[in-house]
Scaffold this motif. Structure first.
Motif, PDB file in Angstrom:
ATOM      1  N   LEU A   1       0.821  -1.210   0.000  1.00 37.08           N
ATOM      2  CA  LEU A   1       0.000   0.000   0.000  1.00 37.08           C
ATOM      3  C   LEU A   1       0.854   1.259   0.000  1.00 37.08           C
ATOM      4  CD1 LEU A   1      -2.865  -0.974   2.483  1.00 37.08           C
ATOM      5  CD2 LEU A   1      -3.069  -0.573   0.031  1.00 37.08           C
ATOM      6  N   VAL A   2       1.913   1.264   0.787  1.00 39.46           N
ATOM      7  CA  VAL A   2       2.781   2.450   0.855  1.00 39.46           C
ATOM      8  C   VAL A   2       3.446   2.704  -0.496  1.00 39.46           C
ATOM      9  CG1 VAL A   2       4.871   3.398   1.894  1.00 39.46           C
ATOM     10  CG2 VAL A   2       3.189   2.243   3.330  1.00 39.46           C
ATOM     11  N   LEU A   3       4.073   1.683  -1.058  1.00 40.10           N
ATOM     12  CA  LEU A   3       4.790   1.856  -2.324  1.00 40.10           C
ATOM     13  C   LEU A   3       3.842   2.153  -3.479  1.00 40.10           C
ATOM     14  CD1 LEU A   3       7.416  -1.039  -2.023  1.00 40.10           C
ATOM     15  CD2 LEU A   3       7.797   1.409  -1.677  1.00 40.10           C
ATOM     16  N   ALA A   4       2.745   1.405  -3.554  1.00 38.05           N
ATOM     17  CA  ALA A   4       1.819   1.580  -4.668  1.00 38.05           C
ATOM     18  C   ALA A   4       1.099   2.927  -4.593  1.00 38.05           C
ATOM     19  CB  ALA A   4       0.800   0.444  -4.685  1.00 38.05           C
ATOM     20  N   THR A   5       0.773   3.386  -3.383  1.00 33.51           N
ATOM     21  CA  THR A   5       0.094   4.674  -3.253  1.00 33.51           C
ATOM     22  C   THR A   5       1.005   5.813  -3.698  1.00 33.51           C
ATOM     23  OG1 THR A   5      -1.257   3.853  -1.428  1.00 33.51           O
ATOM     24  CG2 THR A   5      -1.069   6.233  -1.660  1.00 33.51           C
ATOM     25  N   ALA A   6       2.265   5.766  -3.291  1.00 37.27           N
ATOM     26  CA  ALA A   6       3.212   6.799  -3.712  1.00 37.27           C
ATOM     27  C   ALA A   6       3.362   6.813  -5.231  1.00 37.27           C
ATOM     28  CB  ALA A   6       4.564   6.555  -3.048  1.00 37.27           C
ATOM     29  N   ALA A   7       3.507   5.624  -5.824  1.00 37.44           N
ATOM     30  CA  ALA A   7       3.653   5.546  -7.282  1.00 37.44           C
ATOM     31  C   ALA A   7       2.377   5.976  -7.991  1.00 37.44           C
ATOM     32  CB  ALA A   7       4.031   4.118  -7.686  1.00 37.44           C
ATOM     33  N   ALA A   8       1.223   5.572  -7.456  1.00 36.28           N
ATOM     34  CA  ALA A   8      -0.048   5.906  -8.091  1.00 36.28           C
ATOM     35  C   ALA A   8      -0.308   7.409  -8.064  1.00 36.28           C
ATOM     36  CB  ALA A   8      -1.187   5.170  -7.388  1.00 36.28           C
ATOM     37  N   LEU A   9       0.014   8.067  -6.955  1.00 34.74           N
ATOM     38  CA  LEU A   9      -0.171   9.519  -6.869  1.00 34.74           C
ATOM     39  C   LEU A   9       0.682  10.237  -7.906  1.00 34.74           C
ATOM     40  CD1 LEU A   9      -0.244   9.983  -2.985  1.00 34.74           C
ATOM     41  CD2 LEU A   9      -2.143  10.366  -4.576  1.00 34.74           C
ATOM     42  N   PHE A  10       1.911   9.778  -8.084  1.00 41.57           N
ATOM     43  CA  PHE A  10       2.790  10.415  -9.068  1.00 41.57           C
ATOM     44  C   PHE A  10       2.302  10.153 -10.492  1.00 41.57           C
ATOM     45  CE2 PHE A  10       6.365  10.189 -12.014  1.00 41.57           C
ATOM     46  CZ  PHE A  10       6.920  11.447 -11.836  1.00 41.57           C
ATOM     47  N   LEU A  11       1.998   8.900 -10.803  1.00 43.07           N
ATOM     48  CA  LEU A  11       1.637   8.539 -12.175  1.00 43.07           C
ATOM     49  C   LEU A  11       0.289   9.111 -12.586  1.00 43.07           C
ATOM     50  CD1 LEU A  11       2.825   4.826 -12.135  1.00 43.07           C
ATOM     51  CD2 LEU A  11       3.859   6.708 -13.428  1.00 43.07           C
ATOM     52  N   ALA A  12      -0.647   9.201 -11.641  1.00 44.20           N
ATOM     53  CA  ALA A  12      -1.967   9.714 -11.985  1.00 44.20           C
ATOM     54  C   ALA A  12      -1.966  11.226 -12.185  1.00 44.20           C
ATOM     55  CB  ALA A  12      -2.968   9.334 -10.893  1.00 44.20           C
ATOM     56  N   ARG A  13      -0.990  11.903 -11.605  1.00 41.07           N
ATOM     57  CA  ARG A  13      -0.979  13.372 -11.659  1.00 41.07           C
ATOM     58  C   ARG A  13       0.020  13.949 -12.648  1.00 41.07           C
ATOM     59  NH1 ARG A  13      -1.149  14.593  -5.104  1.00 41.07           N
ATOM     60  NH2 ARG A  13      -3.356  14.054  -4.793  1.00 41.07           N
ATOM     61  N   HIS A  14       0.846  13.107 -13.236  1.00 40.13           N
ATOM     62  CA  HIS A  14       1.881  13.610 -14.147  1.00 40.13           C
ATOM     63  C   HIS A  14       1.799  12.911 -15.495  1.00 40.13           C
ATOM     64  CE1 HIS A  14       3.451  14.630 -10.122  1.00 40.13           C
ATOM     65  NE2 HIS A  14       4.052  15.637 -10.719  1.00 40.13           N
ATOM     66  N   ARG A  15       1.957  13.663 -16.543  1.00 35.75           N
ATOM     67  CA  ARG A  15       2.031  13.138 -17.894  1.00 35.75           C
ATOM     68  C   ARG A  15       3.404  13.464 -18.450  1.00 35.75           C
ATOM     69  NH1 ARG A  15      -1.777  11.269 -15.994  1.00 35.75           N
ATOM     70  NH2 ARG A  15      -3.892  11.007 -16.828  1.00 35.75           N
ATOM     71  N   PHE A  16       4.126  12.464 -18.911  1.00 38.05           N
ATOM     72  CA  PHE A  16       5.479  12.658 -19.417  1.00 38.05           C
ATOM     73  C   PHE A  16       5.769  11.578 -20.448  1.00 38.05           C
ATOM     74  CE2 PHE A  16       5.442  10.261 -15.464  1.00 38.05           C
ATOM     75  CZ  PHE A  16       6.115   9.096 -15.807  1.00 38.05           C
ATOM     76  N   PRO A  17       6.756  11.818 -21.331  1.00 36.70           N
ATOM     77  CA  PRO A  17       7.097  10.803 -22.329  1.00 36.70           C
ATOM     78  C   PRO A  17       7.531   9.494 -21.667  1.00 36.70           C
ATOM     79  CG  PRO A  17       8.103  12.915 -22.881  1.00 36.70           C
ATOM     80  CD  PRO A  17       7.527  13.064 -21.503  1.00 36.70           C
ATOM     81  N   GLY A  18       6.986   8.408 -22.131  1.00 36.70           N
ATOM     82  CA  GLY A  18       7.333   7.107 -21.571  1.00 36.70           C
ATOM     83  C   GLY A  18       6.468   6.686 -20.404  1.00 36.70           C
TER      84      GLY A  18
END
Length: 270
Positions: A70-87
């Motif tokens: 939950l800790v790792l996935a939540t941190a990654a999910a918050l970043f990926l859901a809020r940022h758009r970048f190449p790749g």
């Protein structure tokens, strides 16, 4: 007329559940009570010291995997859901790629990473002259379970993040809330259903996972391996059946509690 049509819709699922769940589980329950101990076999996780230790170890491992995931996935999910970048799409695909691997393959990957001839051991041997080997222990099993739990939780939490209204966080920041306070007071409460649902999935999966444990089982005692040993090596069908029922009930109870706290969104996990 409407009721009859609804019954026709539920009939296939009802027949499937009867044939592949109710009947096998009832038969397994009868087998579990057919041994010399009778119904006492169902209490062996309390009365038998080894069974009790294995159950507690399985619960502790599953809880640790759930929290770490939950800790790792939540941190990654918050970043990926809020940022758009190449790749970004490729990164998400790579993070969810473990969904394609069965438990045995993940076990072999852990051996290649942290086994006697694994990468970590080779690097530590070159640096400090001592091989670090943990693939065949609870640490190796924890790593394997974490590996295949992350994608499941990540997908669920990302979906939850994308449903949060950005205006809520903006309003909190405009009132002077710091990023940590926004996360604690706005984002995480809004994510509670997704976190509880995905946490329940991770916990249930870790409780019953067998393939990875079987591949790494040199010095590992968890309930699926204990059931396998009782069934295949000891030919103790009654004990194996009773332990399987108890494992299922414990996991079901955890899912029931999760649903009570998380609402209907946890239904998918149960």
């Amino acid at each position: 007329m409407r009721t009859r049509f609804d019954l026709l819709l539920i009939l296939p699922a009802g027949l499937f559940a009867l044939a592949f769940f109710v009947v096998p589980m009832a038969r397994l329950a009868l087998v579990g009570a057919s041994g010399p101990e009778g119904l006492g076999a169902y209490f062996s996780v309390v009365t038998n010291a080894r069974h009790r230790e294995v159950m507690l170890a399985t619960l502790a491992l599953s809880a640790a995997v759930t929290v770490a995931t939950l800790v790792l996935a939540t941190a990654a999910a918050l970043f990926l859901a809020r940022h758009r970048f190449p790749g970004r799409g490729l990164l998400v695909a790579m993070l969810t790629f473990p969904l394609a691997f069965p438990g045995v393959v993940i076990g072999f990957m852990i051996i290649l990473l942290a086994g006697r001839q694994g990468l970590i051991g080779q690097v530590s041997d070159a640096l400090v002259g001592d091989k670090i080997v943990f693939a065949y222990s609870m640490a190796g099993l924890f790593t394997g379970y974490l590996y295949f739990s992350l994608p499941r939780v990540l997908i669920t939490v990302m979906s939850g993040v994308e449903t949060i209204d950005p205006a809520m966080a903006e309003a909190a920041r405009s009132l002077g809330a710091k990023p940590w306070h926004v996360l604690r007071d706005v984002t995480l409460p809004a994510l509670k259903p997704a976190l509880v649902a995905s946490g329940a999935i991770a916990f249930a999966t870790a409780m019953g996972a067998f393939g990875t444990a079987f591949t790494l089982a040199t010095d590992i005692d968890v309930m699926p391996m204990l059931i396998y040993t009782e069934f295949t090596l000891q030919a103790n069908f009654a004990t194996a059946g009773a332990l399987a029922i108890v494992l299922g009930l414990v996991t079901w109870a955890a899912l029931l509690v999760a649903r009570a706290f998380g609402g209907a969104s946890v239904a998918a996990a149960g």
